[in-house]
Write a protein that holds these residues in place. Sequence first.
Motif, PDB file in Angstrom:
ATOM      1  N   THR A   1      -4.063  10.622  -0.498  1.00 62.55           N
ATOM      2  CA  THR A   1      -5.404  11.498  -0.045  1.00 62.55           C
ATOM      3  C   THR A   1      -6.347  11.465  -1.144  1.00 62.55           C
ATOM      4  O   THR A   1      -6.067  11.820  -2.222  1.00 62.55           O
ATOM      5  CB  THR A   1      -4.899  12.827   0.238  1.00 62.55           C
ATOM      6  OG1 THR A   1      -4.064  12.822   1.253  1.00 62.55           O
ATOM      7  CG2 THR A   1      -5.989  13.586   0.504  1.00 62.55           C
TER       8      THR A   1
ATOM      9  N   GLN B   1      -8.641  -3.170  -3.586  1.00 61.33           N
ATOM     10  CA  GLN B   1      -8.049  -3.812  -2.356  1.00 61.33           C
ATOM     11  C   GLN B   1      -7.502  -2.570  -1.574  1.00 61.33           C
ATOM     12  O   GLN B   1      -7.483  -2.444  -0.414  1.00 61.33           O
ATOM     13  CB  GLN B   1      -6.973  -4.763  -2.772  1.00 61.33           C
ATOM     14  CG  GLN B   1      -6.615  -5.215  -1.504  1.00 61.33           C
ATOM     15  CD  GLN B   1      -5.373  -6.310  -1.772  1.00 61.33           C
ATOM     16  OE1 GLN B   1      -5.167  -6.702  -2.824  1.00 61.33           O
ATOM     17  NE2 GLN B   1      -4.434  -6.551  -0.642  1.00 61.33           N
ATOM     18  N   PHE B   2      -6.574  -1.575  -2.401  1.00 62.10           N
ATOM     19  CA  PHE B   2      -5.815  -0.819  -1.670  1.00 62.10           C
ATOM     20  C   PHE B   2      -6.400   0.911  -1.675  1.00 62.10           C
ATOM     21  O   PHE B   2      -5.784   1.530  -0.964  1.00 62.10           O
ATOM     22  CB  PHE B   2      -4.403  -0.664  -2.213  1.00 62.10           C
ATOM     23  CG  PHE B   2      -3.545  -1.950  -1.982  1.00 62.10           C
ATOM     24  CD1 PHE B   2      -3.280  -2.001  -0.663  1.00 62.10           C
ATOM     25  CD2 PHE B   2      -3.219  -2.683  -3.120  1.00 62.10           C
ATOM     26  CE1 PHE B   2      -2.268  -3.433  -0.771  1.00 62.10           C
ATOM     27  CE2 PHE B   2      -2.352  -3.890  -2.922  1.00 62.10           C
ATOM     28  CZ  PHE B   2      -2.034  -4.205  -1.563  1.00 62.10           C
TER      29      PHE B   2
ATOM     30  N   GLY C   1      -9.162   1.753  -0.305  1.00 60.78           N
ATOM     31  CA  GLY C   1      -9.762   1.999   0.971  1.00 60.78           C
ATOM     32  C   GLY C   1     -11.443   1.941   0.687  1.00 60.78           C
ATOM     33  O   GLY C   1     -11.700   1.633  -0.056  1.00 60.78           O
ATOM     34  N   ASP C   2     -12.044   2.936   1.712  1.00 63.26           N
ATOM     35  CA  ASP C   2     -13.406   3.068   1.751  1.00 63.26           C
ATOM     36  C   ASP C   2     -13.818   3.929   0.404  1.00 63.26           C
ATOM     37  O   ASP C   2     -13.407   5.197   0.202  1.00 63.26           O
ATOM     38  CB  ASP C   2     -13.939   3.699   3.036  1.00 63.26           C
ATOM     39  CG  ASP C   2     -13.883   2.797   4.157  1.00 63.26           C
ATOM     40  OD1 ASP C   2     -13.765   1.445   3.887  1.00 63.26           O
ATOM     41  OD2 ASP C   2     -13.672   3.283   5.225  1.00 63.26           O
TER      42      ASP C   2
ATOM     43  N   CYS D   1      -2.195   4.337  -5.135  1.00 60.16           N
ATOM     44  CA  CYS D   1      -2.706   3.956  -3.654  1.00 60.16           C
ATOM     45  C   CYS D   1      -1.894   2.573  -3.527  1.00 60.16           C
ATOM     46  O   CYS D   1      -1.976   2.059  -2.314  1.00 60.16           O
ATOM     47  CB  CYS D   1      -4.097   3.785  -3.820  1.00 60.16           C
ATOM     48  SG  CYS D   1      -4.766   2.487  -5.096  1.00 60.16           S
ATOM     49  N   TYR D   2      -1.164   1.984  -4.464  1.00 64.63           N
ATOM     50  CA  TYR D   2      -0.285   0.954  -4.070  1.00 64.63           C
ATOM     51  C   TYR D   2       1.022   0.729  -5.030  1.00 64.63           C
ATOM     52  O   TYR D   2       0.841   1.293  -6.005  1.00 64.63           O
ATOM     53  CB  TYR D   2      -1.087  -0.543  -4.027  1.00 64.63           C
ATOM     54  CG  TYR D   2      -1.499  -1.037  -5.513  1.00 64.63           C
ATOM     55  CD1 TYR D   2      -0.850  -2.007  -6.157  1.00 64.63           C
ATOM     56  CD2 TYR D   2      -2.638  -0.352  -6.129  1.00 64.63           C
ATOM     57  CE1 TYR D   2      -1.182  -2.615  -7.342  1.00 64.63           C
ATOM     58  CE2 TYR D   2      -2.915  -1.052  -7.330  1.00 64.63           C
ATOM     59  CZ  TYR D   2      -2.348  -2.007  -7.963  1.00 64.63           C
ATOM     60  OH  TYR D   2      -2.603  -2.464  -9.249  1.00 64.63           O
TER      61      TYR D   2
ATOM     62  N   PRO E   1       0.797  -1.100  -0.135  1.00 67.42           N
ATOM     63  CA  PRO E   1       0.050   0.196  -0.126  1.00 67.42           C
ATOM     64  C   PRO E   1       0.682   1.295  -0.003  1.00 67.42           C
ATOM     65  O   PRO E   1       1.841   1.213   0.482  1.00 67.42           O
ATOM     66  CB  PRO E   1      -0.655  -0.047   1.436  1.00 67.42           C
ATOM     67  CG  PRO E   1      -0.023  -0.975   2.263  1.00 67.42           C
ATOM     68  CD  PRO E   1       0.640  -1.978   1.368  1.00 67.42           C
TER      69      PRO E   1
ATOM     70  N   CYS F   1     -17.929  -2.778  -2.298  1.00 67.56           N
ATOM     71  CA  CYS F   1     -19.173  -1.915  -2.137  1.00 67.56           C
ATOM     72  C   CYS F   1     -20.197  -2.134  -2.408  1.00 67.56           C
ATOM     73  O   CYS F   1     -21.264  -1.342  -2.300  1.00 67.56           O
ATOM     74  CB  CYS F   1     -18.461  -0.455  -2.697  1.00 67.56           C
ATOM     75  SG  CYS F   1     -18.369  -0.339  -4.560  1.00 67.56           S
TER      76      CYS F   1
ATOM     77  N   ALA G   1       0.374   5.427   1.082  1.00 64.54           N
ATOM     78  CA  ALA G   1      -0.638   6.354   1.568  1.00 64.54           C
ATOM     79  C   ALA G   1      -0.820   7.245   0.695  1.00 64.54           C
ATOM     80  O   ALA G   1      -0.146   7.763  -0.358  1.00 64.54           O
ATOM     81  CB  ALA G   1      -0.019   7.153   2.554  1.00 64.54           C
TER      82      ALA G   1
END
Length: 210
Positions: free
Chosen positions: A39, A56-57, A59-60, A136-137, A35, A82, A37
């Motif tokens: 925003t 997968q990476f 998030g919500d 994101c990954y 992953p 989702c 980090a």
Amino acid sequence: MIFISRRLAPDSPLLRWATDRGQEIVGRSLLTFAPVAFTAPQRADWWFFYSKRAVQFAGDIPPDVRVAAIGTSTAAALLKACGRVDFCGNGHPDRVAEDFLVVGEGLRVFFPRAGQSRLSIQRSLQDRIEVLDAVCYDNRPNPPAAAIDADTYIFTSPLNVAAYLDHWPLRPGARVFAIGPSTGAELLRRGVDCRWPEEASEAGLVGLLG
């Protein structure tokens, strides 16, 4: 033996096809994933996913955005994550970009993606949508320690092609398949004759394998 450069789920169409025919099939990714980090944007109309790893990476996923998948495998991951998919392409970037314009033109589209992504959709549509982008990954080659002796090789991404062919040869006379046109183009660029299905999916590959 059939080799495919991804892990096969228990309900994999390829695994079922091979089992029914008494064929040995080995599924193993030649990449590592981690992953990164990031925003997420405050305002987006769509979240567009290139891969199930991105799902997968990422998030919500906000409930007020629409979600898009480049192909059926990614769409299946979105449904699990989702419970919805508002657009699903056929895995062929040029066609997917064209079809997505029908619902996405002029809107804000967020692409959570891999660090090694080819950015195929956003580059194609950057003048017709507002591109919001974030890694994101991370995906890195993880080549095998020895050559894989297979009668059939199936590659599932250009980076998987590089992870293998930068280190080892293919078995002479083996059949070679790509899951879709981007992977196929990388194999052809390296002088490897290959085929890929009309729909970039395991089900499509089964149709080619016969």
